[in-house]
Design a protein around this motif. Structure first.
Motif, short mmCIF file in Angstrom:
data_model
loop_
_atom_site.label_atom_id
_atom_site.label_comp_id
_atom_site.label_asym_id
_atom_site.label_seq_id
_atom_site.Cartn_x
_atom_site.Cartn_y
_atom_site.Cartn_z
N ARG A 121 0.83 -1.19 0.00
CA ARG A 121 0.00 0.00 0.00
C ARG A 121 0.88 1.25 0.00
O ARG A 121 2.04 1.19 0.39
N PRO A 122 0.34 2.40 -0.42
CA PRO A 122 1.15 3.63 -0.44
C PRO A 122 1.63 4.00 0.96
O PRO A 122 0.98 3.70 1.97
N LEU A 123 2.75 4.67 1.02
CA LEU A 123 3.30 5.17 2.26
C LEU A 123 2.73 6.57 2.51
O LEU A 123 2.94 7.49 1.72
N ARG A 124 2.02 6.70 3.62
CA ARG A 124 1.37 7.98 3.94
C ARG A 124 2.10 8.62 5.13
O ARG A 124 2.35 7.96 6.14
N THR A 125 2.41 9.89 4.98
CA THR A 125 3.15 10.62 6.00
C THR A 125 2.38 11.89 6.34
O THR A 125 1.93 12.62 5.45
N SER A 126 2.25 12.14 7.62
CA SER A 126 1.63 13.39 8.08
C SER A 126 2.50 13.98 9.18
O SER A 126 3.00 13.25 10.04
N ALA A 127 2.68 15.28 9.14
CA ALA A 127 3.51 15.96 10.13
C ALA A 127 2.89 17.31 10.46
O ALA A 127 2.17 17.90 9.64
N THR A 147 1.98 11.48 0.25
CA THR A 147 1.69 10.11 -0.15
C THR A 147 2.74 9.66 -1.15
O THR A 147 2.95 10.33 -2.18
N HIS A 148 3.43 8.54 -0.86
CA HIS A 148 4.44 7.97 -1.74
C HIS A 148 4.01 6.58 -2.19
O HIS A 148 3.46 5.82 -1.38
N THR A 149 4.23 6.27 -3.42
CA THR A 149 4.02 4.92 -3.90
C THR A 149 5.34 4.15 -3.81
O THR A 149 6.42 4.72 -4.04
N LEU A 203 7.03 10.17 -4.89
CA LEU A 203 6.04 11.09 -4.37
C LEU A 203 4.86 11.21 -5.33
O LEU A 203 5.04 11.45 -6.52
N GLN A 204 3.65 11.07 -4.78
CA GLN A 204 2.43 11.21 -5.57
C GLN A 204 1.65 12.47 -5.20
O GLN A 204 1.16 13.18 -6.07
N ASN A 205 1.50 12.72 -3.88
CA ASN A 205 0.73 13.87 -3.41
C ASN A 205 1.51 14.57 -2.30
O ASN A 205 2.15 13.93 -1.47
N LEU A 206 1.44 15.89 -2.31
CA LEU A 206 2.07 16.70 -1.28
C LEU A 206 1.17 17.89 -0.98
O LEU A 206 0.75 18.59 -1.90
N THR A 207 0.89 18.11 0.30
CA THR A 207 0.07 19.24 0.72
C THR A 207 0.74 19.90 1.92
O THR A 207 1.08 19.23 2.89
N ILE A 208 0.94 21.21 1.85
CA ILE A 208 1.52 21.99 2.94
C ILE A 208 0.57 23.14 3.25
O ILE A 208 0.25 23.94 2.36
#
Length: 735
Positions: A596-602, A617-619, A634-639
């Protein structure tokens, strides 16, 4: 905002004091002459004695685009977006004048480019009263005032009077007052009262009352009483007038409201139409707190719009009752003799579009100690368009057992108790009988289902620091239907969750920093799901069984939290500085990409004014679909960044005058205004602003709150070989 005279006075005061000190040191004789000169030259104009001041609650606060204080006449003029506040009173206008001697306030609008006085008409608010007008005078001591061409609103009633006189806190008088529920500038209907007295939160007594539709008088009565009391009270309803292409001109809400008790009331009203007959409506409502409540509505439509006369009825009822602390019943019903009753007689959009009649009855019972509950219901729908009858849940019975320990009853679980006492179970079962009776040639339908679900779970700490949580769910549904070949559905779910929490504590003792705590939380979850169905047979027995493919997955989660402890004197503060969370998973039965994708939140929040959040979100596969665990893409990035600042600053934005107590009264004083009806206030009160003692003591300590928010958002999304980016910045300032 300008204070020309005040600033000049303040400068003279400072120059005078400094010069006196200098001359006193070098030449006492010259200093005496200078003191006498200053006392006689400056004191008469600006150095008046400071009288005892009122409490802070009696202060007068105001602000405007321009403020001018006339020292000789002791008047304050506010021009442009002027606002004056005193106790529970607030006055807004284009121009406001406050006379400190008489404590009179006058307000008027400013002229526009054409010369008409339409900019900032006076708006007076006192408690629940809200009045606007063309010109206004008010006495702060007697609480009496006068409004020319006044307007007011109260409980959806609108008042317009050529002259309104405020008589203290409890009443107001008016001449040529128009009362209506129409809020248009040119009212379609109203009651015109030649003379009226309105008692606050009680009633309005009008003399020579004429009911008009537009400018045309319809009927006249010598006097009339309009209720304005808050809350429930018996009395005539306020009628309204309207028109449409179907009914022509009509008068609605003609009736009476009867409220003899706090437990029930009744309303009878009618709608008279120019063409199409009339409508009679009645409503009876009752309620007793924590016991029961309900209502009954009856409507009769005498329809003459067609070739003949139609008599249509509608009857609605509802009731709910609390039998005891654990048992309740509810019921409702809708009945009608016409399919178009609501479309003809309702202005409510939902009722106009609704084409169903619904009736239902339900009950529920719960046992708090054991955690069990049971409820049942009967529901019937009548489709007015399709003319079919639908019985949904006729009946519907449900039983539920909340989470309960398998071994050991409900005694609290001991930390050192046996491991098997940590197992819990839950159970629920629902019987639902649904069927429909349709007109020919549409066939009737029928469906009976029984749903059961059992859950078993537990929580253990085998090593004292490792959390182990197993769980198992089993669900089954038996079906009898004349349209569905499936007669039974079964599902299984097993899960095992394990994790722990590790702490790292540092005590650097740097500045105000007293401690840093790192909370590390790894967790692993394993899930197994499988479902199956049986076709044909009777209620799931016999027939053919087909199992769906099992799904097995494992999820990984890592949580990081960084907390700070600071201390300044005796003030100790603890807050979360930053967080970092990562999650991914592996699906054993996936056909291709199992990871599954690697999801990171900070998040980062070093101060309550700064908040930065990041989501990624990284594949774990490259562009060709090959696994690349060490090189995620990297697939999605939100700041999202937010900066919030607020505060208050002392200055001249808000000026507060501490008013002196009245010390004398002169009945011979006339302020030059007499409107002939409650106006013409006479009286002079001695008062003093007290600017000389300290110019800024009256308004320098005032605070003007402000806020400033700045937000920045940036997002990047990748779809195959296409990348899209979005970014914006938003700022707002409030003063």
């Amino acid at each position: 905002m300008t204070f020309p005279i005040l600033e000049f006075t303040f400068v003279l005061q400072k120059i005078r004091n400094t010069f006196l000190k200098f001359m006193y040191i070098y030449n006492k004789t010259q200093a005496v002459w200078l003191v006498l000169f200053l006392l006689f030259a400056i004191a008469p104009g600006w150095c008046q004695p400071v009288l005892p001041q009122k409490a802070a609650g009696d202060s007068i606060g105001f602000d405007a685009d321009e403020v001018v204080y006339h020292v000789q006449t002791r008047r304050v003029e506010l021009t442009g977006n002027a606002t004056l506040r005193y106790r529970d009173l607030q006055l807004k206008a284009g121009h406001i004048t406050y006379d400190q001697n008489t404590r009179h306030v006058t307000a008027r609008a400013l002229p526009d480019s054409t010369g008409a006085k339409t900019v900032g008409p006076p708006q007076f608010t006192r408690g629940s009263e809200k009045i606007s007008g063309e010109y206004m005078v008010y006495d702060l001591d007697t609480e009496r005032g006068s409004v020319r061409d006044g307007r007011a609103s109260h409980q959806r009633k609108h008042y317009r009077g050529a002259h309104i006189a405020l008589d203290g806190q409890k009443a107001l008088n008016a001449l040529n007052l128009s009362l209506s529920t129409c809020d248009r500038d040119h009212v379609h209907y109203d009651f015109l009262c030649k003379n009226v007295r309105i008692l606050q939160d009680d009633k309005a007594i009008g003399r020579s009352v004429t009911f008009r539709i537009g400018p045309i008088p319809i009927f006249w009565v010598p006097f009339f009483v309009f209720p304005v009391k808050r809350g429930r009270q018996s009395g005539l309803l306020t009628p309204g007038v309207g028109s449409n292409s179907r009914d022509g001109i009509f008068v609605h809400n003609v009736g009476y409201y009867f409220a003899p008790s706090e437990y029930w009331d009744a309303t009878v009203k009618s709608t008279l139409r120019e063409r199409g007959g009339f409508l009679l409506e009645s409503r009876f409502a009752y309620a007793r707190r924590n016991r029961f409540s309900g209502s009954m509505d009856i409507g009769y439509d005498h329809d003459t719009s067609g070739d003949g006369t139609a008599h249509n009825w509608r009857f609605n009822l509802q009731h709910q009752q609390r039998i005891n602390a654990t048992t309740n019943i509810r019921g409702s019903g809708q009945f009608s003799t016409s399919t178009n009753f609501d479309r003809r007689n309702s202005n409510n959009l939902y009722r106009y579009l609704n084409r169903q009649l619904r009736s239902s009855f339900s009950f529920d019972k719960r046992w708090t100690e054991s955690g069990r509950s049971i409820d049942g219901s009967l529901t019937y729908y009548r489709d007015l368009r399709a003319k079919n009858n639908s019985f949904q849940g006729f009946p519907r019975l449900s039983f539920r057992q909340n989470r309960r320990r398998i071994f050991g009853g409900n005694e609290p679980t001991s930390v050192t108790g046996p491991w098997y006492r940590a197992f819990y179970y839950g159970f629920s079962s629902t019987l639902s009988n649904n069927f429909a009776r349709n007109p020919d040639p549409v066939p009737n339908t029928e469906r009976v289902s029984i749903q059961n679900r059992v859950t078993v779970n537990s929580q253990h700490r085998p090593l004292g620091w490792l959390d182990l949580t197993p769980g198992f769910n089993f669900g089954e549904e038996f079906i009898y239907s004349d349209t569905d070949s499936t007669t039974r559905r079964t599902s299984y779910n097993a899960a095992l969750s394990s994790g722990t929490t590790l702490y790292g504590i540092f005590q650097p003792q740097i500045g105000r920093l007293r401690g840093i705590r790192h909370r590390f939380q790894p967790r692993l979850n394993f899930n197994y799901n499988q479902s199956g169905s049986i076709f044909q047979g009777k209620m799931g027995f016999g027939g053919n069984r087909r199992w769906d493919d099992a799904r097995r997955s494992i999820n990984f989660n890592i949580g990081n939290t960084f907390e700070l402890k600071t201390q300044r004197d005796d003030d100790v503060r603890r807050f979360t500085l930053a967080t970092l969370n990562l999650s991914t998973g592996y699906v054993f039965d996936a056909p291709r990409q199992k990871w599954r994708p690697l999801r990171t939140s900070a998040s980062l929040k070093p101060d309550r004014r700064v908040d930065v959040r990041i989501a990624m979100t990284h594949t774990l596969y490259d562009s060709t679909g090959q696994r690349a665990l060490l090189h995620p893409r990297l697939q999605n990035l939100t700041i999202t960044s937010n900066f919030r600042f607020s505060g208050g600053q002392g200055g001249r934005g808000n000026m507060v005058i501490q008013s002196a107590l009245p010390d004398r009264y002169d009945p011979g004083y006339d302020d030059g205004y007499d409107a002939g009806y409650g106006g013409g206030y006479r009286g002079r009160y001695g008062a003093d602003f007290g600017f000389e003692r300290d110019l800024y003591s009256d308004f320098g300590g005032a605070s003007q709150p402000w806020r400033f928010n700045l937000s920045h958002y940036i997002a990047m999304r990748r779809f195959g070989n296409t990348t899209s980016k979005t970014s914006w910045i938003k700022a707002d300032i409030g003063i």
